[in-house]
Design a protein around this motif. Structure first.
Motif, PDB file in Angstrom:
ATOM      1  N   SER A   1       0.696  -1.401  -0.259  1.00  0.00           N
ATOM      2  CA  SER A   1      -0.116  -0.226  -0.137  1.00  0.00           C
ATOM      3  C   SER A   1       0.898   0.884  -0.119  1.00  0.00           C
ATOM      4  N   TYR A   2       0.422   2.124  -1.143  1.00  0.00           N
ATOM      5  CA  TYR A   2       1.387   3.041  -1.340  1.00  0.00           C
ATOM      6  C   TYR A   2       0.621   4.101  -0.414  1.00  0.00           C
ATOM      7  N   SER A   3       0.687   5.034   0.695  1.00  0.00           N
ATOM      8  CA  SER A   3       0.436   5.303   1.585  1.00  0.00           C
ATOM      9  C   SER A   3       0.067   5.437   3.312  1.00  0.00           C
ATOM     10  N   SER A   4       0.851   6.097   3.639  1.00  0.00           N
ATOM     11  CA  SER A   4       1.050   5.903   4.980  1.00  0.00           C
ATOM     12  C   SER A   4      -0.690   5.508   5.610  1.00  0.00           C
ATOM     13  N   SER A   5      -1.690   6.135   4.965  1.00  0.00           N
ATOM     14  CA  SER A   5      -3.280   5.835   5.407  1.00  0.00           C
ATOM     15  C   SER A   5      -3.558   4.808   5.672  1.00  0.00           C
ATOM     16  N   PHE A   6      -2.444   4.061   4.874  1.00  0.00           N
ATOM     17  CA  PHE A   6      -3.590   2.271   4.805  1.00  0.00           C
ATOM     18  C   PHE A   6      -2.639   1.398   5.903  1.00  0.00           C
ATOM     19  N   LYS A   7      -1.636   1.887   6.964  1.00  0.00           N
ATOM     20  CA  LYS A   7      -1.264   1.239   7.468  1.00  0.00           C
ATOM     21  C   LYS A   7      -2.207   0.087   8.559  1.00  0.00           C
ATOM     22  N   ASP A   8      -3.277   0.380   8.911  1.00  0.00           N
ATOM     23  CA  ASP A   8      -4.255  -0.237   9.580  1.00  0.00           C
ATOM     24  C   ASP A   8      -4.949  -0.576   9.386  1.00  0.00           C
ATOM     25  N   PHE A   9      -5.122  -0.431   7.867  1.00  0.00           N
ATOM     26  CA  PHE A   9      -6.097  -1.576   6.468  1.00  0.00           C
ATOM     27  C   PHE A   9      -5.347  -2.766   6.552  1.00  0.00           C
ATOM     28  N   ASN A  10      -3.732  -2.482   6.292  1.00  0.00           N
ATOM     29  CA  ASN A  10      -2.999  -3.676   5.412  1.00  0.00           C
ATOM     30  C   ASN A  10      -3.332  -4.546   7.347  1.00  0.00           C
ATOM     31  N   ALA A  11      -3.515  -3.485   8.443  1.00  0.00           N
ATOM     32  CA  ALA A  11      -2.907  -4.902   9.909  1.00  0.00           C
ATOM     33  C   ALA A  11      -4.527  -5.695   9.517  1.00  0.00           C
ATOM     34  N   TRP A  12      -5.711  -4.682   9.128  1.00  0.00           N
ATOM     35  CA  TRP A  12      -7.188  -5.458   8.976  1.00  0.00           C
ATOM     36  C   TRP A  12      -7.425  -6.167   8.268  1.00  0.00           C
ATOM     37  N   TYR A  13      -6.011  -6.369   7.159  1.00  0.00           N
ATOM     38  CA  TYR A  13      -6.729  -7.595   5.641  1.00  0.00           C
ATOM     39  C   TYR A  13      -5.773  -8.649   5.841  1.00  0.00           C
ATOM     40  N   VAL A  14      -4.632  -8.389   6.967  1.00  0.00           N
ATOM     41  CA  VAL A  14      -3.425  -9.764   7.320  1.00  0.00           C
ATOM     42  C   VAL A  14      -4.537 -10.360   8.305  1.00  0.00           C
ATOM     43  N   GLN A  15      -5.693 -10.138   9.551  1.00  0.00           N
ATOM     44  CA  GLN A  15      -6.751 -10.740  10.173  1.00  0.00           C
ATOM     45  C   GLN A  15      -7.508 -11.445   9.593  1.00  0.00           C
ATOM     46  N   LEU A  16      -7.794 -10.739   8.511  1.00  0.00           N
ATOM     47  CA  LEU A  16      -9.174 -11.090   7.768  1.00  0.00           C
ATOM     48  C   LEU A  16      -8.608 -12.036   6.052  1.00  0.00           C
ATOM     49  N   TRP A  17      -7.168 -12.025   5.790  1.00  0.00           N
ATOM     50  CA  TRP A  17      -6.871 -13.312   5.452  1.00  0.00           C
ATOM     51  C   TRP A  17      -6.811 -14.236   5.810  1.00  0.00           C
ATOM     52  N   ALA A  18      -5.624 -14.342   6.798  1.00  0.00           N
ATOM     53  CA  ALA A  18      -4.943 -15.467   7.685  1.00  0.00           C
ATOM     54  C   ALA A  18      -6.150 -16.248   8.530  1.00  0.00           C
ATOM     55  N   GLU A  19      -6.851 -15.678   9.263  1.00  0.00           N
ATOM     56  CA  GLU A  19      -7.208 -16.449  10.105  1.00  0.00           C
ATOM     57  C   GLU A  19      -8.806 -17.130   9.206  1.00  0.00           C
ATOM     58  N   SER A  20      -9.704 -16.052   8.379  1.00  0.00           N
ATOM     59  CA  SER A  20      -9.967 -16.683   7.503  1.00  0.00           C
ATOM     60  C   SER A  20      -9.815 -17.977   6.726  1.00  0.00           C
ATOM     61  N   LEU A  21      -8.696 -17.841   5.181  1.00  0.00           N
ATOM     62  CA  LEU A  21      -7.792 -18.875   4.407  1.00  0.00           C
ATOM     63  C   LEU A  21      -7.178 -19.412   4.988  1.00  0.00           C
ATOM     64  N   GLY A  22      -6.867 -19.767   6.177  1.00  0.00           N
ATOM     65  CA  GLY A  22      -5.388 -20.773   6.869  1.00  0.00           C
ATOM     66  C   GLY A  22      -6.470 -21.757   7.803  1.00  0.00           C
ATOM     67  N   LYS A  23      -7.119 -22.700   6.776  1.00  0.00           N
ATOM     68  CA  LYS A  23      -8.120 -23.552   7.177  1.00  0.00           C
ATOM     69  C   LYS A  23      -7.771 -25.471   7.404  1.00  0.00           C
ATOM     70  N   ILE A  24      -8.586 -26.263   7.143  1.00  0.00           N
ATOM     71  CA  ILE A  24      -8.457 -27.358   7.068  1.00  0.00           C
ATOM     72  C   ILE A  24      -9.403 -27.714   5.898  1.00  0.00           C
ATOM     73  N   ASP A  25      -9.159 -28.606   4.753  1.00  0.00           N
ATOM     74  CA  ASP A  25     -10.563 -27.957   3.504  1.00  0.00           C
ATOM     75  C   ASP A  25     -11.097 -29.716   4.280  1.00  0.00           C
ATOM     76  N   THR A  26     -12.466 -29.563   3.330  1.00  0.00           N
ATOM     77  CA  THR A  26     -13.367 -30.550   3.780  1.00  0.00           C
ATOM     78  C   THR A  26     -12.732 -32.200   3.210  1.00  0.00           C
ATOM     79  N   TYR A  27     -11.348 -32.379   2.069  1.00  0.00           N
ATOM     80  CA  TYR A  27     -10.662 -33.568   1.921  1.00  0.00           C
ATOM     81  C   TYR A  27      -9.452 -34.200   3.875  1.00  0.00           C
TER      82      TYR A  27
END
Length: 426
Positions: A252-278
């Motif tokens: 992200s090319y603005s310091s205005s996004f530094k906390d948005f980046n942190a929000w994205y990290v939680q959203l992405w990591a906690e949502s997508l690091g899983k065990i699939d149906t197999y």
């Protein structure tokens, strides 16, 4: 207002084919089924007025008190705090932003706690306890501390609560006659910023939260009418090439996004690091970078390290932010830097971003770009719902439950067992 550039415009490898229409349709239909089934309530938040009405009701009832506060302290962790912090950091330059200090008690670090509450006085502060379950150990522990330190149960107007309806925290607030706003049970914490979790504090700070919801609603409607299939294409690309590109960089090319980046990290990591149906462990790893600062560190790893990363560039249209400029000063011995004299800082960071992006693309690393014309309430609403929808689409392709977090719950159980074991030994 917000432009999205696809990975496929810069990824020419034949080993990464464009997804078929059938593949796009399958993901889209799966998302529609999930929305209709109420798997997650975040899909509906842009279309609902509950958060606006509940927040306005609270503000009207406490208008005199709120007009005098100097501090808004949010007691919450993860999804209960990151989204609000992200939006405020992106929008705090707007003239509507009130001169209220926004503070977060989200860490059990004693140094951080003392520093956050330094010079905070009860008389001009509102403490907002935010916890979906109502039993988050960090939140409950910090709440107990401020209740004791500031004697808040004897001064209840300085306290409010946001939680699930009928949660233990809701029951506690009802018993003590503390104003409580509720969120739907099927709205997960990391997807909750467009509920009262974010709307109430942002409204207190002076933002037009109806415009945030409008931006999210407009993009959601566009997605539902199949005008944002670039998002589904990106989701399929990221999920299907996860073994090759398992790390996703948000640059992200603005310091205005530094906390948005942190929000994205939680959203992405906690949502997508899983065990699939197999029964297979799957996931994608988010990395948060801020340009141009991180050009001097992480860019080296991206360009000449392992080719296992994708990069999404997030930036602002610099033509709309032309001040300040670099003075035309000739510094002795530093003549090699004079080529930027009389240039706006906006132009400088824009060129830095372009140079970085082209350097990465020349190495054959997949990139895409999100460009915002103006950083305002509507554009922020678009940005929030875009990343939430992208996360849901990737989850569908990965064949996982995007909305639970069993790994986190295991850690909570173990923490409790450690304390119970210690108590027995003593």
């Amino acid at each position: 207002m917000v432009a999205f550039e696809s990975f496929f415009e810069h990824t020419g490898s034949k080993s990464i084919p464009h997804p078929s229409k059938e593949a796009l349709d399958n993901v889209y239909e799966a998302i529609i089924k999930e929305k209709i089934a109420g798997k997650s309530g975040y899909y509906n938040l842009p279309f609902e007025d509950k958060a606006i009405i509940d927040s306005q009701d609270y503000i009207v009832k406490h208008q005199d008190f709120l007009s005098q506060i100097k501090n808004l302290i949010i007691i919450g962790v993860g999804g209960s705090s990151l989204g609000t912090k992200a939006i405020d950091t992106m929008l705090c330059h707007l003239p509507c932003r009130k001169k209220i200090k926004l503070k977060f008690l989200e860490h059990t670090d004693p140094i951080e706690i003392c520093q956050t509450l330094q010079n905070v006085e009860r008389e001009n502060s509102l403490f907002l306890i935010v916890s979906k379950s109502g039993t988050t150990i960090e939140t409950s522990s910090l709440a107990k501390y401020v209740l004791d330190r500031f004697q808040l149960l004897e001064h209840k107007k300085h306290l409010a609560v946001i939680t699930d309806e009928y949660s233990p925290l809701h029951q506690w607030a009802s018993k003590h006659e503390i104003h409580c706003l509720n969120i739907a049970k099927n709205v997960g914490g990391r997807f909750s910023v467009l509920s009262s979790v974010g709307i109430l504090p942002l409204m207190i700070l002076g933002y037009d939260t109806s415009l945030i919801l409008k931006g999210a609603k407009d993009f959601m409607m566009s997605f539902l009418h199949r005008k944002e299939d670039h998002l589904i294409k990106k989701a399929i690309f990221l999920a299907k090439s996860r073994d090759r590109y398992h790390t996703n960089v948000l640059f992200s090319y603005s310091s205005s996004f530094k906390d948005f980046n942190a929000w994205y990290v939680q959203l992405w990591a906690e949502s997508l690091g899983k065990i699939d149906t197999y029964g297979k462990k799957v996931g994608l790893t988010p990395i948060s970078l801020i340009g141009s600062i991180d050009q001097h560190s992480f860019l080296q790893l991206i360009t000449q390290g392992s080719m296992d990363k994708t990069v999404t560039f997030l930036n602002i249209n610099r033509k709309n932010y032309s001040e300040p400029t670099i003075p035309d000063i000739d510094m002795e011995f530093l003549e090699s830097t004079n080529f930027v004299n009389r240039t706006s800082f906006a132009k400088l960071i824009n060129y830095q971003q372009i140079a970085t992006m082209q350097t990465i693309q020349n190495e054959g690393i997949p990139t895409d770009q999100i460009r915002i014309d103006y950083l305002c309430e509507e554009s922020v609403g678009i940005l929030i719902i875009y990343f939430e929808l992208l996360t849901s689409c990737v989850g569908k392709v990965l064949d996982i439950n995007t909305y639970n977090q069993p790994g986190v719950e295991f850690g909570k159980i173990r923490l409790k067992e450690m304390f119970e074991s210690q108590s027995k030994n003593h």
